[in-house]
Design a protein around this motif. Structure first.
Motif, PDB file in Angstrom:
ATOM      1  N   SER A  97       0.769  -0.778  -0.115  1.00 43.77           N
ATOM      2  CA  SER A  97      -0.166   0.291   0.006  1.00 43.77           C
ATOM      3  C   SER A  97       0.972   1.526  -0.183  1.00 43.77           C
ATOM      4  CB  SER A  97      -0.611  -0.338   1.189  1.00 43.77           C
ATOM      5  OG  SER A  97       0.049   0.495   2.416  1.00 43.77           O
ATOM      6  N   LYS A  98       1.971   1.430   0.668  1.00 43.74           N
ATOM      7  CA  LYS A  98       2.852   2.383   0.338  1.00 43.74           C
ATOM      8  C   LYS A  98       4.078   2.769  -0.228  1.00 43.74           C
ATOM      9  CE  LYS A  98       1.528   2.587   5.521  1.00 43.74           C
ATOM     10  NZ  LYS A  98       3.222   2.290   7.299  1.00 43.74           N
ATOM     11  N   ILE A  99       3.814   1.210  -1.344  1.00 48.15           N
ATOM     12  CA  ILE A  99       4.748   1.156  -2.399  1.00 48.15           C
ATOM     13  C   ILE A  99       4.788   1.762  -4.300  1.00 48.15           C
ATOM     14  CG2 ILE A  99       6.664  -0.679  -3.567  1.00 48.15           C
ATOM     15  CD1 ILE A  99       7.214   0.509  -0.704  1.00 48.15           C
ATOM     16  N   GLY A 100       5.513   2.311  -4.228  1.00 45.88           N
ATOM     17  CA  GLY A 100       5.450   2.646  -5.688  1.00 45.88           C
ATOM     18  C   GLY A 100       6.139   1.971  -6.837  1.00 45.88           C
ATOM     19  N   ASN A 101       6.324   1.617  -7.896  1.00 48.63           N
ATOM     20  CA  ASN A 101       6.800   1.416  -9.375  1.00 48.63           C
ATOM     21  C   ASN A 101       8.134   1.250  -9.504  1.00 48.63           C
ATOM     22  OD1 ASN A 101       3.826   0.033  -9.569  1.00 48.63           O
ATOM     23  ND2 ASN A 101       3.521   1.575 -10.817  1.00 48.63           N
ATOM     24  N   TYR A 102       8.154   2.653  -9.883  1.00 48.83           N
ATOM     25  CA  TYR A 102      10.009   3.091  -9.878  1.00 48.83           C
ATOM     26  C   TYR A 102      10.635   3.354  -9.148  1.00 48.83           C
ATOM     27  CZ  TYR A 102       7.447   1.117 -14.183  1.00 48.83           C
ATOM     28  OH  TYR A 102       6.932   1.111 -15.212  1.00 48.83           O
TER      29      TYR A 102
END
Length: 464
Positions: A97-102
């Motif tokens: 829930s707190k992580i982006g893609n790059y």
């Protein structure tokens, strides 16, 4: 040797304006066995999820990792953040829930930081989406193949829910077609489906959704109605979940507004005799959900979040309240959900109840079966792994006593095998057989010992 929790990334490079740029694409939250390989690199052997069996480098300041990279997370702080519960799936959800893609390396090369350069992010996405240049006929054929391959892939994990998988894939496919079209917003609202899924714990409700969203690359956030009802004890509410969806989309508002918001344990909203403050919380939450389902906007941090194109999915185990498995809209209303709320879910799906034969099939064939994941781990260590039919049947019988569905299979298998792991990881064993014990205090396994094995550290690595 010890178990570690981490964020799994693929390390890649892209060239922009003649400059080669390193970046890391997030894949999943994983758990694995930490060890040092023959080249003195710190590694993690992943033993969870679809990447089970992968050997990934631990991120290091020397920048000499392989293409598969893991950033280790402090498991104690993650456990604390989910209420001091040692539950991998909940830890996974919390981190995702707190992580982006790059991501890119931070200045000290001691960790990663989110890639915020829109030009680079757009170039990466453009490179990863070359299929956008296909002709309409090629796209149509590709979509058909994608749906078929998605169905086949999910069936390898989720057993005995074939029709439910098809229905969910079709609903998500329809929604993606509709919300990405040039249709009038009024038409989009009428065609878009919000989904209510009824089923016992451990039947695969969340796992199907996660796999579909991963396949379509749709951001997803899962909220829990029980936490949402704990007014004063939890900071979670519909607004905070939409904010999580925004961050899960790398703060791309357009993408977030096309995302999936899942509310599990919706059966907790059933209006039963209870304390006044809990009844009040239930009414308030139903009003917020109704506002969401009516496509009204929400606001946070000076951002207006348009919910017209968002897909809302409600999950619940209503079978504990009703003896009827295939519930209709009228059944949900009769049980106590508000009429205004229920009618906003245009698609209702009931999961099949898992019988003993289904559980055996899951244990033997699912790619997330604890027997299959342990098999991958032991094969990577050149250790023979076997189990008897009697053991399989006993595991299923014990699991069904827990009434937790397929989730309980791992609990039972882990309990049976855990006391053998030290001897296995110490390099003393060449094989393990899982058996049903004759007596109550007998072990659930037999170990094959190799007295000639030289102990080279804790982990016996796979021979090349």
């Amino acid at each position: 040797m010890e178990g570690k929790l981490g964020l799994y990334f693929k390390k890649n490079f892209i060239t922009i304006d003649n400059e080669k740029i390193e970046y890391f694409e997030f894949k999943d939250v994983v758990y694995g066995i930490n060890f040092i390989n023959s080249h003195h690199n710190e590694m993690l052997h992943i033993v969870t999820g679809e990447y089970s069996g992968t050997y990934a480098s631990i991120l290091n300041s020397d920048e000499n990792e392989y293409d598969d990279v893991v950033l280790i997370k402090d498991i104690d702080s993650v456990v604390e953040s989910i209420g001091n519960k040692v539950d991998f799936e909940k830890m996974r959800e919390e981190l995702i829930s707190k992580i982006g893609n790059y991501y890119v390396r931070n200045k000290k090369s001691s960790g990663l930081e989110m890639l915020l350069n829109n030009k680079i992010v757009n170039e990466i996405k453009k490179t990863n989406n070359l299929d956008s240049e296909l002709s309409e006929e090629e796209k149509s054929n590709d979509e058909k193949n994608n749906i078929s391959s998605m169905y086949s892939s999910i069936k390898k994990t989720i057993v005995s829910q074939d029709e439910q998988i098809k229905e969910l894939i079709a609903s998500f496919f329809q929604n993606q077609k509709v919300i990405n079209s040039n249709l009038d917003l009024g038409v989009i609202k009428k065609l878009k489906e919000n989904i209510l899924i009824n089923g016992s714990s451990g039947t695969g409700k969340k796992e199907i959704l996660k796999k579909i969203c991963k396949f379509y690359n749709i951001p997803i956030v899962i909220g829990n109605a029980t936490l949402l009802l704990e007014k004063g004890l939890s900071e979670k509410n519909i607004v905070s979940l939409l904010e999580e969806l925004y961050h899960a989309s790398d703060e791309n508002l357009i993408l977030a507004q096309k995302g999936i918001l899942v509310i599990e344990e919706l059966d907790k909203l059933i209006d039963k005799p209870t304390f006044t403050h809990i009844r009040s919380s239930k009414e308030e939450l139903q009003k917020d959900l109704l506002k969401l389902l009516n496509n009204q906007p929400f606001y946070f941090n000076d951002i207006k979040f348009d919910t017209t194109k968002i897909t809302v999915v409600g999950l619940g185990n209503f079978n504990t309240i009703s003896k009827t498995e295939n519930l209709t809209i009228k059944d949900f209303i009769d049980l106590g959900l508000s009429r205004e709320l229920v009618v906003k879910f245009s698609k209702i799906i009931s999961m099949n109840k898992l019988e003993k034969e289904d559980m055996i099939k899951i244990l033997l064939t699912s790619d997330l079966s604890p027997l299959n994941t342990y098999k991958q781990l032991f094969e990577s260590m050149d250790i023979n792994f076997e189990y008897t039919d009697e053991f399989v049947e006993w595991v299923v019988e014990e699991t069904m006593k827990l009434k937790s569905g397929a989730i309980g299979l791992k609990t039972i298998v882990d309990e049976c095998i855990s006391s053998a792991m030290f001897e296995i990881f110490s390099g003393e064993c060449t094989g393990i057989s899982l058996i049903k014990p004759e007596n109550k205090n007998d072990k659930f396994y037999l170990l094959e010992k190799d007295k000639e094995v030289e102990k080279k550290g804790f982990l016996k690595l796979k021979k090349k």
